[in-house]
Design an enzyme around this catalytic site. Structure first.
Site, PDB file in Angstrom:
ATOM      1  N   ASP A   1      84.724  50.050  -0.560  1.00  0.00           N
ATOM      2  CA  ASP A   1      84.955  49.087  -1.669  1.00  0.00           C
ATOM      3  C   ASP A   1      86.386  48.548  -1.786  1.00  0.00           C
ATOM      4  OD1 ASP A   1      82.340  49.848  -2.117  1.00  0.00           O
ATOM      5  OD2 ASP A   1      82.637  50.565  -4.167  1.00  0.00           O
TER       6      ASP A   1
ATOM      7  N   HIS B   1      82.139  43.231 -12.828  1.00  0.00           N
ATOM      8  CA  HIS B   1      82.938  43.274 -11.593  1.00  0.00           C
ATOM      9  C   HIS B   1      82.024  43.143 -10.391  1.00  0.00           C
ATOM     10  CE1 HIS B   1      81.457  47.389 -12.024  1.00  0.00           C
ATOM     11  NE2 HIS B   1      81.549  47.472 -10.698  1.00  0.00           N
TER      12      HIS B   1
ATOM     13  N   LYS C   1      75.889  47.901  -1.968  1.00  0.00           N
ATOM     14  CA  LYS C   1      75.295  48.863  -2.899  1.00  0.00           C
ATOM     15  C   LYS C   1      75.512  48.368  -4.318  1.00  0.00           C
ATOM     16  CE  LYS C   1      79.511  51.535  -3.046  1.00  0.00           C
ATOM     17  NZ  LYS C   1      79.834  51.176  -4.449  1.00  0.00           N
TER      18      LYS C   1
ATOM     19  N   CYS D   1      83.687  55.891  -6.339  1.00  0.00           N
ATOM     20  CA  CYS D   1      82.850  55.641  -5.167  1.00  0.00           C
ATOM     21  C   CYS D   1      83.239  56.475  -3.951  1.00  0.00           C
ATOM     22  CB  CYS D   1      82.811  54.142  -4.864  1.00  0.00           C
ATOM     23  SG  CYS D   1      81.878  53.262  -6.160  1.00  0.00           S
TER      24      CYS D   1
HETATM   25  C1  VGL Z   1      83.426  51.652  -8.479  1.00  0.00           C
HETATM   26  C2  VGL Z   1      83.176  51.785 -10.743  1.00  0.00           C
HETATM   27  C3  VGL Z   1      82.171  50.841 -10.718  1.00  0.00           C
HETATM   28  C4  VGL Z   1      84.151  52.113  -7.250  1.00  0.00           C
HETATM   29  C5  VGL Z   1      82.414  50.719  -8.417  1.00  0.00           C
HETATM   30  O1  VGL Z   1      84.128  51.402  -6.218  1.00  0.00           O
HETATM   31  O2  VGL Z   1      84.748  53.208  -7.308  1.00  0.00           O
HETATM   32  N1  VGL Z   1      83.786  52.191  -9.636  1.00  0.00           N
HETATM   33  N2  VGL Z   1      81.803  50.307  -9.549  1.00  0.00           N
HETATM   34 ZN    ZN Z   2      80.438  48.701  -9.515  1.00  0.00          ZN
END
Ligand code: VGL
Ligand code: ZN
Length: 199
Positions: free
Chosen positions: A12, A84, A108, A153
């Site tokens: 991510d 987001h 995802k 994540c």
């Molecule tokens: C994430 C919160 C919500 C991450 C993704 O990538 O850690 N955290 N969505």
């Molecule tokens: Zn997220």
């Protein structure tokens, strides 16, 4: 060069998790150069991309709630985030300097009613993303993880990797966390499952 049974998983590294983004992780952009360089050491590179539909159930705005509060989802307590990584937006795009010439990009968080922190399973802990099968069919038994965010994540992905029997390492200097409290808990939980944390 690491052998072909050892994959690098880059979690991510997207605009919304970098400074100026909707769910900015402090220093998120600082890891990009190091992650790019690390890719040279791996013959198998996988990137993940948080990829939510509008009005996703993990968004506070979908519940008329404040961000960073929680709600009881059918699968357990879910943190409510600012909107987001909405599919197709600039916020969901990878950081512009990140190398994206890996072998696989796995998305995802696309199921409207279930969040997905882990690259392996959605937050119901049962719906698979397919990554386990991909790794097994390519003969991969060892994974190294880097990326954002260390306490969410990266943490959930590393825990699932270890539970699935992969030899799992997290390179913490190439991660950044959302919150110091959840970061300490995440480090302890990962270590307890046998995840090797290296700086
Ligand atoms: C994430 C919160 C919500 C991450 C993704 O990538 O850690 N955290 N969505
Ligand atoms: Zn997220």
């Amino acid at each position: 060069m690491r052998p072909a049974n050892h994959a690098l998983i880059v979690i991510d590294v997207q605009n919304d998790f970098c400074p100026g983004g909707a769910l900015a992780v402090s220093g998120g952009d600082e890891i990009v150069a190091g992650v790019n360089a690390l890719m040279d050491d791996f013959s198998v590179v996988i990137l993940t991309q948080d990829w939510h539909p509008r009005e996703h159930s993990s968004f506070a705005s979908s519940h008329s709630a404040e961000p960073f509060t929680t709600f009881e989802a059918p699968y357990g307590t879910q943190v409510l985030w600012p909107d987001h990584c909405i599919q197709g937006t600039d916020g969901a795009a990878f950081h512009p300097a990140l190398r994206t010439d890996g072998d696989l990009i796995i998305r995802k968080g696309y199921t409207p009613s279930i969040d997905s922190y882990s690259a392996f399973f959605e937050n119901d802990k049962t719906t698979p993303t397919g990554l386990e099968g991909y790794l097994h069919t390519r003969g991969i038994d060892t994974v190294t993880l880097v990326g954002l965010a260390l306490d969410y994540c990266v943490n959930f992905s590393a825990q699932d990797a270890a539970k699935l029997g992969f030899k799992t390492t997290v390179i913490t200097k190439l991660c950044r966390a959302i919150d110091p409290t959840t970061e300490s808990a995440a480090r302890a939980d990962m270590a307890e499952l046998g995840v090797v944390l290296v700086d």
